[in-house]
Design an enzyme around this catalytic site. Sequence first.
Site, mmCIF file in Angstrom:
data_model
loop_
_atom_site.group_PDB
_atom_site.id
_atom_site.type_symbol
_atom_site.label_atom_id
_atom_site.label_comp_id
_atom_site.label_asym_id
_atom_site.label_seq_id
_atom_site.Cartn_x
_atom_site.Cartn_y
_atom_site.Cartn_z
ATOM 1 N N ASP A 169 8.710 -1.477 9.945
ATOM 2 C CA ASP A 169 8.700 -0.076 9.534
ATOM 3 C C ASP A 169 7.916 0.188 8.252
ATOM 4 O OD1 ASP A 169 10.447 -1.359 7.860
ATOM 5 O OD2 ASP A 169 12.053 0.110 8.019
ATOM 6 N N GLU A 170 7.114 -0.769 7.778
ATOM 7 C CA GLU A 170 6.320 -0.507 6.579
ATOM 8 C C GLU A 170 5.071 -1.381 6.569
ATOM 9 O OE1 GLU A 170 7.763 -1.770 2.727
ATOM 10 O OE2 GLU A 170 9.262 -3.067 3.675
ATOM 11 N N ASP A 222 5.983 3.824 4.627
ATOM 12 C CA ASP A 222 7.325 3.297 4.878
ATOM 13 C C ASP A 222 8.138 4.350 5.625
ATOM 14 O OD1 ASP A 222 9.621 1.817 4.856
ATOM 15 O OD2 ASP A 222 9.894 1.810 2.693
#
Length: 415
Positions: A119-120, A29
Amino acid sequence: MDRDYSTPVAVPHPCHHGAMSETPILHADLDAFFASVEQRDDPALRDRPMIVGRGVVLACSYEAKARGVRTAMNGAQALRICPEAIVVPPRMEAYTKASREVYEVFAETSPLVEGLSIDEAFLDVRGLEHVSGNPEQIAVQLRRKVLEKVGLKISVGVARTKFLAKVASGESKPDGLLVVRPDQEAAFLHPLPVERLWGVGKVTSAKLHSMGISTVGEIARCPESRLVAALGESSGRRLLDLANNRDPRPVAARAPRRSIGAQSAFPRSSRTLEEIDALAAGLVDRTSRRLRGSGQLCGTVSISIRFDDMKRAGRSRRLTAPTASTEGILSAVRTLMDGSRALIEERGITLLGVTLDDLAPDDSLQLELPLSGDPDETAALDAAVDELRQRFGSKAITRASLVDNDGVEAPLLPD
């Protein structure tokens, strides 16, 4: 060496190969993603409180978070809390580019990646021991590669289940790595507050606290009948499973997208037919570009309309032949809009959406030959426009009718 798993750590400890083979799931993350990209690209913003977005906080640096600023907070409220914060406009293309570069590192790290957002992601590193090392070593390499290749810090949790890996990455932030061995799961998980469990929001949290339950361990020890009576059968059993780290879900690659869509709201003063057509053309530009970028064709085009009274209506049109052509899709959208003109004039319009359905790979279908005109003209034009936007940004070339449109196109996972 034992570790107190109630606190996050930034540097992993040495471990035995056998122990780590039982923790094959990584949750990676990026830290304060939008804000970190801005600080990476502008040294003047580093180590300073900063906010992305003016009306609403889209993201903020850890320096701003330390002053009480939070994502989705009203911009004026954020500046009252942290008046020294620097406010910058969002640069969605920069975030999209950084996300793609990070996902390239993910793909180099593991053949099985489940993207959750830009983003993860979860990574299954099972079976890679003889190639890349044990899961903790792989996580160390992943963090190093993301920093070296993309210039961003990323936090990673390593555990036996997806749920626990995600909790571990959250506890390791910012810029941390936290490994939870199977024999340490309860020691790590049970002291955490109940709010760390998925699905525990303000309402559920208040109910649990009213029952005298404030930690995950207290949920794990609570009789199932009591939780079900207070929270309902589904929620009660799910929380009990999570509190005992029962999460059988495997890491699974994201299923191919079944449709591609975009929507945009109208400013209250913009209701003319010309403005409606301009917005429709802009939506078609966005969706058709994504369609071609994903190597697919669409067989059905749909529109959705929200009227002034907030009620909605939709129309769809099956194409005579699958296409990825901007002009072909725009022609279908205009036909659908013409069929809705009377309703729009009567009830007004506040939002328009365009969706491309019945997607298929562009090399799997026999295309219908045009009976007139040059079949390569529109394809060449689309390719040239796509290349310009890819190289210089989506605003590098714009329809004249959209020159004054300053809307923000949110970044997405690759289609």
